[in-house]
Design a protein around this motif. Structure first.
Motif, PDB file in Angstrom:
ATOM      1  N   ALA A   1      80.996 -23.559  49.212  1.00  0.00           N
ATOM      2  CA  ALA A   1      81.073 -22.116  48.973  1.00  0.00           C
ATOM      3  C   ALA A   1      81.317 -21.811  47.498  1.00  0.00           C
ATOM      4  CB  ALA A   1      82.172 -21.498  49.840  1.00  0.00           C
ATOM      5  N   ALA A   2      82.168 -22.597  46.847  1.00  0.00           N
ATOM      6  CA  ALA A   2      82.439 -22.384  45.418  1.00  0.00           C
ATOM      7  C   ALA A   2      81.173 -22.630  44.589  1.00  0.00           C
ATOM      8  CB  ALA A   2      83.568 -23.303  44.951  1.00  0.00           C
ATOM      9  N   TRP A   3      80.426 -23.667  44.941  1.00  0.00           N
ATOM     10  CA  TRP A   3      79.164 -23.921  44.243  1.00  0.00           C
ATOM     11  C   TRP A   3      78.195 -22.755  44.452  1.00  0.00           C
ATOM     12  CZ3 TRP A   3      74.447 -24.471  46.782  1.00  0.00           C
ATOM     13  CH2 TRP A   3      73.359 -24.696  45.933  1.00  0.00           C
ATOM     14  N   ALA A   4      78.041 -22.315  45.703  1.00  0.00           N
ATOM     15  CA  ALA A   4      77.105 -21.230  46.007  1.00  0.00           C
ATOM     16  C   ALA A   4      77.505 -19.927  45.313  1.00  0.00           C
ATOM     17  CB  ALA A   4      77.008 -21.017  47.517  1.00  0.00           C
ATOM     18  N   ALA A   5      78.798 -19.705  45.147  1.00  0.00           N
ATOM     19  CA  ALA A   5      79.269 -18.478  44.504  1.00  0.00           C
ATOM     20  C   ALA A   5      78.902 -18.421  43.024  1.00  0.00           C
ATOM     21  CB  ALA A   5      80.784 -18.349  44.667  1.00  0.00           C
TER      22      ALA A   5
ATOM     23  N   ARG B   1      79.719  -8.960  51.749  1.00  0.00           N
ATOM     24  CA  ARG B   1      79.650  -9.131  50.290  1.00  0.00           C
ATOM     25  C   ARG B   1      81.055  -8.973  49.725  1.00  0.00           C
ATOM     26  NH1 ARG B   1      74.646  -9.682  48.117  1.00  0.00           N
ATOM     27  NH2 ARG B   1      72.932  -8.915  49.381  1.00  0.00           N
ATOM     28  N   ASP B   2      81.384  -9.841  48.766  1.00  0.00           N
ATOM     29  CA  ASP B   2      82.678  -9.722  48.115  1.00  0.00           C
ATOM     30  C   ASP B   2      82.586  -8.693  46.992  1.00  0.00           C
ATOM     31  OD1 ASP B   2      81.519 -11.014  45.912  1.00  0.00           O
ATOM     32  OD2 ASP B   2      82.645 -12.873  46.193  1.00  0.00           O
ATOM     33  N   ALA B   3      83.662  -8.525  46.251  1.00  0.00           N
ATOM     34  CA  ALA B   3      83.720  -7.511  45.195  1.00  0.00           C
ATOM     35  C   ALA B   3      82.692  -7.748  44.091  1.00  0.00           C
ATOM     36  CB  ALA B   3      85.131  -7.457  44.590  1.00  0.00           C
ATOM     37  N   GLN B   4      82.260  -8.998  43.919  1.00  0.00           N
ATOM     38  CA  GLN B   4      81.252  -9.319  42.907  1.00  0.00           C
ATOM     39  C   GLN B   4      79.832  -9.273  43.478  1.00  0.00           C
ATOM     40  OE1 GLN B   4      84.093 -11.453  43.302  1.00  0.00           O
ATOM     41  NE2 GLN B   4      85.041 -10.163  41.747  1.00  0.00           N
TER      42      GLN B   4
END
Length: 180
Positions: free
Chosen positions: A95-99, A166-169
């Protein structure tokens, strides 16, 4: 071929499905999880280990980190609780990579040496990213079939039912309900 949104959707979907599958698998006694069911990697436990093994081979090719993987077909973790903890940690890594992945990072070729084939390969990087996610889905499907044979319904596994948001970004992540 694929874009950043695809990576984020698939990372969120795989994290969700891994949680759901592991919750279902946890209902089985250890002996049942490890029983040879005639699957490609014998048991539910070994198949889950194999999925993590594959992720630990593919993700470093995209994020540059190193993860212990060992040999194909050898369980990384004998204890289910340890396997679960490692799975959750690696899902967070995916998930961190995809973000943070960019279109430029998905473009162009990827060259790697395959220990299984004993030779070097060069393929489009986007195709290799799809392989990482497809590999999880393929083998998780085997686990869900074995769960059903053991009398445990793993629930809905289809992508449109994944709780995405969707997150804030603006990145696609797991949420409480589908809201893109």
């Amino acid at each position: 071929m694929i874009d950043v949104g695809y990576c984020q959707v698939m990372a969120a979907y795989n994290g969700w499905m891994n949680r759901e599958v592991y919750e279902a698998v946890a209902q089985l006694p250890d002996a049942e999880r490890k029983a040879d069911k005639g699957a490609f990697f014998r048991s539910i436990h070994s198949t889950l280990n194999h999925i993590l093994w594959g992720d630990r081979l593919w993700l470093p090719r995209f994020n540059g980190k190193h993860y212990e993987a060992g040999a194909i077909g050898v369980d990384l973790y004998d204890d289910f609780a340890d396997l679960l903890a490692a799975r959750r940690t690696h899902d967070d890594e995916i998930a961190a990579w995809a973000a943070q992945v960019t279109p430029e990072q998905l473009a162009g070729p990827l060259t790697w040496f395959s220990g299984i084939a004993k030779r070097e390969f060069t393929r489009p990087k986007a195709l290799c990213v799809m392989q990482m996610f497809n590999h999880q889905t393929h083998h998780r499907g085997q686990v869900t079939a074995l769960l059903m044979q053991s009398g445990i319904d793993p629930g809905i596994t289809d992508l449109p039912w994944a709780p995405l948001a969707r997150d804030a970004q603006g990145r696609i992540v797991l949420g409480d309900e589908f809201a893109l």
